[in-house]
Scaffold this motif. Structure first.
Motif, short mmCIF file in Angstrom:
data_model
loop_
_atom_site.label_atom_id
_atom_site.label_comp_id
_atom_site.label_asym_id
_atom_site.label_seq_id
_atom_site.Cartn_x
_atom_site.Cartn_y
_atom_site.Cartn_z
N THR A 95 -2.14 -8.05 -4.18
CA THR A 95 -2.31 -7.24 -2.97
C THR A 95 -3.39 -6.18 -3.18
O THR A 95 -3.84 -5.94 -4.30
N TYR A 96 -3.76 -5.53 -2.07
CA TYR A 96 -4.71 -4.43 -2.22
C TYR A 96 -4.12 -3.34 -3.10
O TYR A 96 -4.83 -2.75 -3.93
N ARG A 97 -2.85 -3.08 -2.94
CA ARG A 97 -2.22 -2.03 -3.75
C ARG A 97 -2.32 -2.37 -5.24
O ARG A 97 -2.60 -1.50 -6.06
N ASP A 98 -2.11 -3.64 -5.58
CA ASP A 98 -2.27 -4.08 -6.97
C ASP A 98 -3.69 -3.83 -7.46
O ASP A 98 -3.90 -3.30 -8.56
N LEU A 99 -4.64 -4.25 -6.63
CA LEU A 99 -6.05 -4.13 -7.03
C LEU A 99 -6.45 -2.67 -7.16
O LEU A 99 -7.11 -2.28 -8.14
N HIS A 100 -6.05 -1.86 -6.20
CA HIS A 100 -6.40 -0.44 -6.27
C HIS A 100 -5.80 0.22 -7.51
O HIS A 100 -6.48 1.00 -8.20
N GLN A 101 -4.55 -0.08 -7.80
CA GLN A 101 -3.91 0.52 -8.96
C GLN A 101 -4.66 0.17 -10.24
O GLN A 101 -4.84 1.00 -11.13
N TRP A 102 -5.12 -1.08 -10.33
CA TRP A 102 -5.90 -1.48 -11.50
C TRP A 102 -7.22 -0.71 -11.57
O TRP A 102 -7.63 -0.27 -12.64
#
Length: 658
Positions: free
Chosen positions: A39-46
């Motif tokens: 998800t975008y949230r996953d990508l942003h957190q990374w």
């Protein structure tokens, strides 16, 4: 009653997210690092937890052209202050990066369309044309003695000249700075006496709102003062309009070389990633404007990341942004060239002859305005099928505005509201093709932007839904290099790192909705209203007032006198027509009370003829607040309509006991 922290309606989703650049980037990161980000949230957190890996991935995926590779991604990433040095050892050129993809992929395709107000003049320039014009201007600047690190200052319209001179200066390694022609002589001098240009370039006749305006006297006065204050000013060049008197004032035609039918090719100076490219300015409403110096590589990578990964820009896009050369959005839009996109530059009033003229421009070219358009109405016969993304910045969009937009425009169009600033020549919170748009919310924090919300004690309250100050807690690409001039580092630190040590304090009052992850920009932190100890932002009031068709515009400020320990809110109303009647007044109070709370109802509501705005279309709340408090602020040339301020002085303490 609907709370701002409910789950608002989803008004848009990308129909084919797998085909977007950001999804390609997610797959690239997963493969390169053995991850399974979904998800975008996953990508942003990374991107915020693995800053170094993200920066390296962005460098490669976004396609930075260089002559020497960096020795490492960055040094000093463990702290925000002092800012890190990004990609040390790399050598590149900003202008070469903006032109190289277009020249390789579609050299005879349109790079830029220039349109003057009222369609008086429409010109189109291919990437090959643009390269030639850059070479011509770069040769001329070199002939005037301009070299690496020199400043080139302009007062130009949103024209091919402004674009080409920026690119020509960048090809040499000079530092570009621009000011809009509607700026006053005093304010031009305030800016350029600080950065001390070697060359000053201007035009002395412009057109705006159907009228031809002569700038001859203003520019002659500004130039004369700059000649006194800037010993290194070697030439003043007039691009169009009559020549004025001065020591080294020349027509552009007299210094531009003739190619004699031969093709000139720019020579691109190869410079460090952190070499300066342009100087932008704070509003200057409380004194001389601060001069924000931005690095070529930093601005380039930040803007490519946002335009490519967030907005999905590519070779097939036509990009149009209404702006003047005095707003950071002008510099921002130019980066679209680096993705091979077709830019449309418009010079003139956005509302002439009506607000619909801007949509007609979109229809022709296939690429404060939404509020004016909402009031005016949109003809149904306009073909807007080519429109893909509408980006809104500068002021928050209310939930009401989102619903109007999707009742009016094709449902496939993404409405991306965002917030960033001149300080970082980019965004902080914004939209993305990977995430849905909820009415009234800014969708996500930008990739690589570690956005948090601090209370007054410096605690992160993001997940609570409470209101607080927007901060960034990890380094990001486009942190400015410095504030140009004496004590620049001290001013830089004071502006962003004094409120919360080691953390970038941006000065926006903000709230995150835990249910959606979306953001509400509630106003500037220094403009927060605090009646009875209840803190809220002006945007909360404005979002409710948008629902009342009788009201054209508004501005709210806090007012506190020595005799009154409790702050009152004064709401100034501009009516669509007629006077502020008892019925409308009652409707304002009732609507605010029902949709917000009794604490939000202003203590004083009065009618005014006009609302003061900056030249870039932002309400001047702090200026009105100071006037009402009895101060006599220095009204700078950044006020678009200073004549309206006189009626606010009627409410100044102690003249008016309100």
């Amino acid at each position: 009653m609907a709370s701002v922290l409910d789950t608002p309606l989803i008004v848009w989703k990308h129909p084919y997210p797998a085909a977007t650049p950001i999804e390609a980037f997610r797959r690239y990161v997963n493969k390169a690092h053995g991850l399974s980000l979904q998800t975008y949230r996953d990508l942003h957190q990374w991107t915020v937890s693995e800053t170094e890996q993200f920066a390296a991935a962005a460098w490669t995926f976004c396609g930075i052209k260089y002559s020497a590779p960096p020795t490492c991604v960055a040094t000093g990433l463990n702290t925000m202050w002092p800012p890190p040095a990004w990609f040390p050892g790399a050598r590149l050129n900003y202008t070469e990066n903006l032109l190289s993809l277009g020249l390789a992929a579609r050299p005879d395709g349109i790079a830029v369309t220039i349109e003057r107000e009222g369609r008086q003049e429409v010109t189109r320039h291919t990437f090959r044309d643009l390269e030639q014009q850059v070479a011509v201007w770069a040769t001329a600047l070199r002939s005037l003695g301009v070299t690496v690190g020199d400043r080139v200052a302009t007062v130009l319209t949103n024209s091919i000249d402004a674009l080409v001179i920026l690119l020509a200066a960048g090809s040499i390694g000079a530092i570009f700075s621009s000011t809009s022609p509607d700026m006053g002589a005093h304010n031009i001098v305030d800016r350029y006496s600080q950065v001390k240009p070697k060359v000053f370039i201007c035009e002395t006749t412009v057109q705006y709102s159907g009228k031809k305006l002569g700038l001859y006297s203003k520019l002659q006065a500004a130039n004369a003062r700059l000649e006194e204050l800037v010993p290194d000013l070697t030439a003043t060049i007039v691009v169009s309009g009559p020549l004025f008197r001065g020591k080294n004032v020349k027509f552009a035609a007299d210094i531009l070389p003739s190619s004699n039918g031969q093709r000139l090719v720019p020579r691109y100076e190869q410079l460090p990633f952190d070499h300066p490219i342009y100087i932008l300015y704070s509003s200057g409403t409380t004194g001389k404007p601060k001069c924000l110096c931005h690095a070529a590589g930093r601005a380039l990578l930040q803007q490519k990341k946002e335009l490519m990964l967030h907005q999905g820009l590519d070779l097939n896009f036509v990009m149009y942004q209404y702006t003047t050369t005095g707003w950071m959005m002008w510099n921002y839009q130019i980066a679209g060239l680096s993705l091979g996109a077709h830019l449309v530059l418009y010079d003139g009033s956005p509302l002439y002859p009506t607000p619909v003229a801007q949509l007609e421009l979109v229809q022709r070219n296939h690429p404060k305005y939404l509020g004016a358009l909402k009031q005016h109405g949109v003809p149904r016969e306009l073909d807007l099928s080519s429109l893909q993304v509408v980006s809104s910045s500068g002021s928050p969009l209310s939930r009401e505005m989102y619903h109007w937009f999707y009742d009016t425009f094709p449902g496939n169009v993404a409405l991306f509201s965002g917030s960033g600033g001149t300080d970082l020549v980019g965004g902080i919170v914004q939209g993305t093709t990977m995430s849905p748009v909820h009415a009234g919310e800014i969708a996500v924090p930008g990739l690589g932007m570690k956005v948090e919300i601090f209370d007054q004690d410096g605690h992160d309250i993001s997940q609570t839904g409470e209101k607080g100050d927007l901060v960034i807690t990890k380094p990001f690409f486009s942190m400015p290099l410095t504030f140009w001039g004496p004590d620049g580092e001290e001013k830089y630190h004071k502006a962003y790192f004094a409120a919360f040590p080691g953390v970038w304090y941006h000065g926006d009052f903000i709230q995150m909705n835990p249910a959606t992850g979306g953001y509400h920009i509630l106003g500037r932190s220094d403009g927060v209203l605090n009646p009875g100890g209840i803190r809220f932002g002006t945007a909360e009031l404005y979002g409710v007032l948008d629902r009342l068709p009788e009201i054209q515009d508004y501005i709210a400020v806090g007012h506190k006198t020595p005799e009154r320990n409790e702050e009152r809110v004064i709401l100034f109303i501009k009516m669509m027509q007629g006077d502020l009647s008892h019925d409308v007044l009652a409707a304002i109070k009732s609507t605010i009370r029902q949709n917000l709370s009794p604490h939000h109802v202003p203590g004083v509501i009065v009618q005014v003829k006009d609302i003061p705005y900056t030249l870039n279309g932002k309400r001047m709340e702090n200026l009105v607040r100071d006037i009402v408090a009895g101060a006599t602020p220095n009204v700078s040339g950044t006020v678009a309509n200073p004549e309206c301020l006189e009626e606010y002085r009627r409410w100044a303490y102690p003249k008016a006991k309100i």
